[in-house]
Write a protein that holds these residues in place. Structure first.
Motif, PDB file in Angstrom:
ATOM      1  N   GLU A  76      -7.205  11.278  -1.915  1.00  8.07           N
ATOM      2  CA  GLU A  76      -6.253  11.436  -2.916  1.00  8.07           C
ATOM      3  C   GLU A  76      -4.488  11.744  -2.088  1.00  8.07           C
ATOM      4  O   GLU A  76      -4.092  11.670  -2.881  1.00  8.07           O
ATOM      5  CB  GLU A  76      -6.228  12.590  -4.051  1.00  8.07           C
ATOM      6  CG  GLU A  76      -6.292  13.411  -3.855  1.00  8.07           C
ATOM      7  CD  GLU A  76      -7.459  14.602  -3.273  1.00  8.07           C
ATOM      8  OE1 GLU A  76      -7.452  15.497  -2.448  1.00  8.07           O
ATOM      9  OE2 GLU A  76      -8.371  13.619  -2.878  1.00  8.07           O
ATOM     10  N   ASP A 136     -11.808   2.777  -0.970  1.00 11.40           N
ATOM     11  CA  ASP A 136     -10.350   2.978  -1.835  1.00 11.40           C
ATOM     12  C   ASP A 136      -9.076   1.800  -2.174  1.00 11.40           C
ATOM     13  O   ASP A 136      -8.803   1.552  -1.406  1.00 11.40           O
ATOM     14  CB  ASP A 136     -10.423   4.159  -1.472  1.00 11.40           C
ATOM     15  CG  ASP A 136      -9.782   5.100  -2.314  1.00 11.40           C
ATOM     16  OD1 ASP A 136      -8.222   4.883  -2.718  1.00 11.40           O
ATOM     17  OD2 ASP A 136      -9.928   5.679  -3.201  1.00 11.40           O
ATOM     18  N   ARG A 141      -5.956   3.476  -1.677  1.00 13.11           N
ATOM     19  CA  ARG A 141      -5.455   3.741  -0.895  1.00 13.11           C
ATOM     20  C   ARG A 141      -5.812   3.198   0.822  1.00 13.11           C
ATOM     21  O   ARG A 141      -5.258   3.836   1.829  1.00 13.11           O
ATOM     22  CB  ARG A 141      -5.615   4.996  -0.530  1.00 13.11           C
ATOM     23  CG  ARG A 141      -4.412   5.183  -1.732  1.00 13.11           C
ATOM     24  CD  ARG A 141      -4.719   7.305  -1.998  1.00 13.11           C
ATOM     25  NE  ARG A 141      -4.410   7.527  -3.307  1.00 13.11           N
ATOM     26  CZ  ARG A 141      -4.628   7.838  -3.733  1.00 13.11           C
ATOM     27  NH1 ARG A 141      -6.406   7.500  -4.216  1.00 13.11           N
ATOM     28  NH2 ARG A 141      -4.388   8.576  -5.258  1.00 13.11           N
ATOM     29  N   HIS A 142      -6.204   1.612   1.016  1.00 10.99           N
ATOM     30  CA  HIS A 142      -6.601   1.581   2.408  1.00 10.99           C
ATOM     31  C   HIS A 142      -5.980   0.031   2.289  1.00 10.99           C
ATOM     32  O   HIS A 142      -6.484  -1.397   1.822  1.00 10.99           O
ATOM     33  CB  HIS A 142      -8.577   1.743   2.573  1.00 10.99           C
ATOM     34  CG  HIS A 142      -8.522   1.016   3.374  1.00 10.99           C
ATOM     35  ND1 HIS A 142      -9.361  -0.443   3.462  1.00 10.99           N
ATOM     36  CD2 HIS A 142      -8.855   0.713   4.980  1.00 10.99           C
ATOM     37  CE1 HIS A 142      -9.379  -1.039   4.365  1.00 10.99           C
ATOM     38  NE2 HIS A 142      -9.270  -0.249   5.101  1.00 10.99           N
ATOM     39  N   TYR A 199       3.843   5.602  -2.931  1.00 14.01           N
ATOM     40  CA  TYR A 199       3.989   6.812  -1.869  1.00 14.01           C
ATOM     41  C   TYR A 199       5.366   6.881  -0.975  1.00 14.01           C
ATOM     42  O   TYR A 199       5.458   8.111  -0.519  1.00 14.01           O
ATOM     43  CB  TYR A 199       2.794   7.376  -1.336  1.00 14.01           C
ATOM     44  CG  TYR A 199       1.694   6.847  -1.727  1.00 14.01           C
ATOM     45  CD1 TYR A 199       0.945   7.978  -2.823  1.00 14.01           C
ATOM     46  CD2 TYR A 199       0.736   5.687  -1.470  1.00 14.01           C
ATOM     47  CE1 TYR A 199       0.394   7.464  -3.899  1.00 14.01           C
ATOM     48  CE2 TYR A 199      -0.242   5.131  -2.496  1.00 14.01           C
ATOM     49  CZ  TYR A 199      -0.262   6.151  -3.438  1.00 14.01           C
ATOM     50  OH  TYR A 199      -1.977   5.744  -4.054  1.00 14.01           O
ATOM     51  N   SER A 233      -4.755  10.724   1.381  1.00 15.65           N
ATOM     52  CA  SER A 233      -5.246  10.214   2.143  1.00 15.65           C
ATOM     53  C   SER A 233      -4.697   8.706   2.243  1.00 15.65           C
ATOM     54  O   SER A 233      -4.930   7.532   0.828  1.00 15.65           O
ATOM     55  CB  SER A 233      -6.447  10.086   2.554  1.00 15.65           C
ATOM     56  OG  SER A 233      -6.455  11.191   3.341  1.00 15.65           O
ATOM     57  N   LEU A 234      -3.940   7.712   3.230  1.00 24.93           N
ATOM     58  CA  LEU A 234      -3.578   6.712   3.186  1.00 24.93           C
ATOM     59  C   LEU A 234      -4.517   5.649   4.706  1.00 24.93           C
ATOM     60  O   LEU A 234      -4.342   6.643   5.469  1.00 24.93           O
ATOM     61  CB  LEU A 234      -2.360   5.842   3.011  1.00 24.93           C
ATOM     62  CG  LEU A 234      -1.563   6.763   1.666  1.00 24.93           C
ATOM     63  CD1 LEU A 234      -0.466   6.425   1.795  1.00 24.93           C
ATOM     64  CD2 LEU A 234      -2.427   5.664   0.389  1.00 24.93           C
ATOM     65  N   LYS A 238       4.509  12.129   5.058  1.00 23.71           N
ATOM     66  CA  LYS A 238       3.665  11.250   5.384  1.00 23.71           C
ATOM     67  C   LYS A 238       3.638  11.664   7.046  1.00 23.71           C
ATOM     68  O   LYS A 238       4.763  12.261   7.439  1.00 23.71           O
ATOM     69  CB  LYS A 238       3.012  10.017   5.575  1.00 23.71           C
ATOM     70  CG  LYS A 238       2.668   9.596   3.864  1.00 23.71           C
ATOM     71  CD  LYS A 238       3.571   8.007   3.583  1.00 23.71           C
ATOM     72  CE  LYS A 238       3.318   7.751   2.410  1.00 23.71           C
ATOM     73  NZ  LYS A 238       5.056   7.932   2.297  1.00 23.71           N
ATOM     74  N   LEU A 250       1.171  -1.788  -0.061  1.00 21.90           N
ATOM     75  CA  LEU A 250       0.173  -0.354   0.046  1.00 21.90           C
ATOM     76  C   LEU A 250       1.183   1.346   0.088  1.00 21.90           C
ATOM     77  O   LEU A 250       0.936   2.698  -1.161  1.00 21.90           O
ATOM     78  CB  LEU A 250      -1.167  -0.119   1.171  1.00 21.90           C
ATOM     79  CG  LEU A 250      -1.519   1.093   1.607  1.00 21.90           C
ATOM     80  CD1 LEU A 250      -3.055   1.507   0.540  1.00 21.90           C
ATOM     81  CD2 LEU A 250      -2.311   1.272   3.113  1.00 21.90           C
ATOM     82  N   MET A 273       1.113  13.778   2.579  1.00 23.16           N
ATOM     83  CA  MET A 273      -0.100  12.791   2.820  1.00 23.16           C
ATOM     84  C   MET A 273      -0.502  12.271   4.324  1.00 23.16           C
ATOM     85  O   MET A 273      -0.076  12.940   4.932  1.00 23.16           O
ATOM     86  CB  MET A 273       0.769  11.706   1.898  1.00 23.16           C
ATOM     87  CG  MET A 273       0.282  11.503   0.488  1.00 23.16           C
ATOM     88  SD  MET A 273       0.382   9.783  -0.120  1.00 23.16           S
ATOM     89  CE  MET A 273      -1.603  10.243  -0.258  1.00 23.16           C
ATOM     90  N   VAL A 280     -12.834   5.673   2.336  1.00 23.39           N
ATOM     91  CA  VAL A 280     -11.460   4.990   2.581  1.00 23.39           C
ATOM     92  C   VAL A 280     -12.234   3.467   2.184  1.00 23.39           C
ATOM     93  O   VAL A 280     -11.492   2.856   1.685  1.00 23.39           O
ATOM     94  CB  VAL A 280     -10.375   4.813   3.509  1.00 23.39           C
ATOM     95  CG1 VAL A 280     -10.347   6.532   3.285  1.00 23.39           C
ATOM     96  CG2 VAL A 280     -11.066   4.402   4.333  1.00 23.39           C
TER      97      VAL A 280
END
Length: 352
Positions: free
Chosen positions: A128, A150, A152-153, A71, A130-131, A76, A67, A108, A147
C-alpha cells in the motif's frame, strides 16, 4: 525524404477542433503540439521503426503518469538495486529496513518492481506504500509477486521511459549495491544533479553492515575521476555512503528539514524555506557561498510577482539569489547549509 515543413495552418485548426470534440480543456496548447508533432513525423516520412518507438514511448509515459497521478501529493523515494540479490543477503535486509523506516515517516517507495532489492523494498514498505515501474525483458526480470497484480504497477518496454519515471517523481534516492543497471541509474542521478537538469535531492548509497561496495566506488572516483580532472573534487560530496539504515533514512528526511522547494524567476533563483533565517544567518550564507553567485547577495524576500500570479507556495519564507549557472551543481551545498542553520526547524515530516 520531402523538404521539412511545418504543419499547415488548416491542419492545426483541425487539430484544435479534434481536441475540443474530445472534451480536452486544460493545457490545450501542449496537447495540440503533441498531435502536431505526430503529424510532422508523418510529413517527414519517418521510418516505421522510429514511429513505433515514438508511439510506444508516449503510450508508456501516459500509463506511468496515470499510475502516479493519484499520489501527486505524497512524497516518494526511489530505491535502486540488483534484481539478483537473494532474500538471505544482508543487502536485501538493509533495503527492506530502509524502505520500512521511510514508509513509517510518510514516504511512498518507488522501485523497478522486479525481484531482488526491488522486492525487498516493497516488502519493507508494504504494497500500500509502494509503486512499481517494471521493465519487460526476455530474461531474468519480471514483476515481483508483491506488485505484479497490483494497481500500483506499470510495465515499460524501454529503459529510457522507465528511468524517466523512476527519477521524475521522487524527492529522494537510495542505491543498494547492484550491477550495470544499478550503476547506470546511480550515475544518471549524479549527472542530472551535476548539470542542473534536476533539482537537488538527497542521494544515499546504502550497503550492508561493514560492506565496502560503495567505498570502492569512492576510491575509484578519488583516484581516477577527480585525479584526472573529469569531475570536480566536490561532485561526489552530494551523496551519503553509509551502512546504517537509520543514517540513510535521516539523510532523506533531513534534506527537507528546512529547504522546501526552488523556482527560477527570470535570472533569479528562489529558495522556499520552512523557517526564515535571521540577518546574521543570511550574512553567514553570503560569506560561505558568495562564490556561487553571478552578482549581488543572497537576500530574504517576499514572494516575487510571478510567484504571486501563480499562487505558488506563498506561505513560505524565501531566499533569492542570482546563481552562477556554471556552479549549479554546487547548489546542494547551499541547501545543506540552510538545513543546518540554528533557525531551522527540528527534523520534520517529508516534503508535501
Amino acid at each position: 525524404m520531402p523538404e521539412r515543413s511545418i504543419v499547415p495552418r488548416d491542419v492545426t485548426d483541425d487539430i484544435r477542433a479534434v481536441i475540443a470534440d474530445a472534451g480536452v480543456s486544460v493545457n490545450v496548447d501542449l496537447v495540440a503540439r503533441i498531435l502536431a508533432t505526430g503529424i510532422g513525423l508523418g510529413m517527414d516520412e519517418a521510418s516505421r521503426l522510429n514511429l513505433k518507438i515514438t508511439t510506444a514511448a508516449l503510450s508508456e509515459m501516459r500509463a506511468a503518469f496515470r499510475l502516479f497521478a493519484p499520489y501527486a501529493g505524497t512524497p516518494k523515494v526511489t530505491i535502486f538495486g540488483s534484481a539478483r540479490t537473494r532474500s538471505d543477503d544482508a543487502r536485501y535486509l538493509a533495503a527492506a529496513e530502509v524502505a520500512a523506516a521511510l514508509a513509517e515517516r510518510g514516504w511512498m517507495i518507488v522501485t523497478g518492481a522486479g525481484p531482488g532489492i526491488m522486492q525487498a523494498a516493497v516488502e519493507g514498505a508494504g504494497a500500500e506504500r509502494s509503486l512499481g515501474v517494471s521493465i519487460r525483458l526476455p530474461f531474468e526480470q519480471s514483476p515481483n509477486a508483491v506488485v505484479a497484480d497490483d494497481a500500483r504497477h506499470v510495465a515499460m518496454k524501454y529503459f529510457f521511459t522507465r528511468k524517466l519515471m523512476l527519477v521524475k517523481e521522487s524527492q529522494g534516492f537510495v542505491c543498494v549495491p547492484g550491477g550495470f543497471g544499478t550503476l547506470d541509474e546511480m550515475f544518471e542521478l549524479l549527472t542530472l544533479q551535476q548539470t542542473g537538469k534536476a533539482e537537488p535531492t538527497p542521494i544515499v548509497l546504502l550497503d550492508e553492515p561493514g560492506g565496502a561496495f560503495w567505498e570502492g566506488l569512492r576510491t575509484f572516483v578519488d583516484d581516477h575521476l577527480i585525479a584526472s580532472g573529469v569531475v570536480s573534487p566536490d561532485d561526489f560530496d552530494r551523496v551519503l555512503i553509509t551502512d546504517s539504515v537509520e543514517a540513510a533514512a535521516n539523510e532523506i528526511s533531513g534534506f527537507w528539514r528546512n529547504y522546501d522547494s526552488m523556482r527560477w524567476v527570470g535570472g533569479r533563483l528562489v529558495l522556499r524555506l520552512r523557517a526564515e533565517p535571521d540577518d546574521a544567518e543570511v550574512d553567514e550564507l553570503n560569506e560561505r557561498f558568495g562564490g556561487l553567485l553571478a552578482s549581488g547577495r543572497i537576500e530574504r524576500s517576499a514572494p516575487l510577482a510571478r510567484e504571486r500570479e501563480d499562487d505558488d507556495r506563498l506561505e513560505f519564507p524565501r531566499l533569492v539569489l542570482r546563481l552562477n549557472q556554471i556552479k549549479v551543481g554546487s547548489l546542494f551545498r547551499l541547501i545543506q547549509a540552510i538545513n543546518d542553520l540554528p533557525s531551522a526547524p527540528p527534523m520534520s515530516g517529508p516534503p508535501v
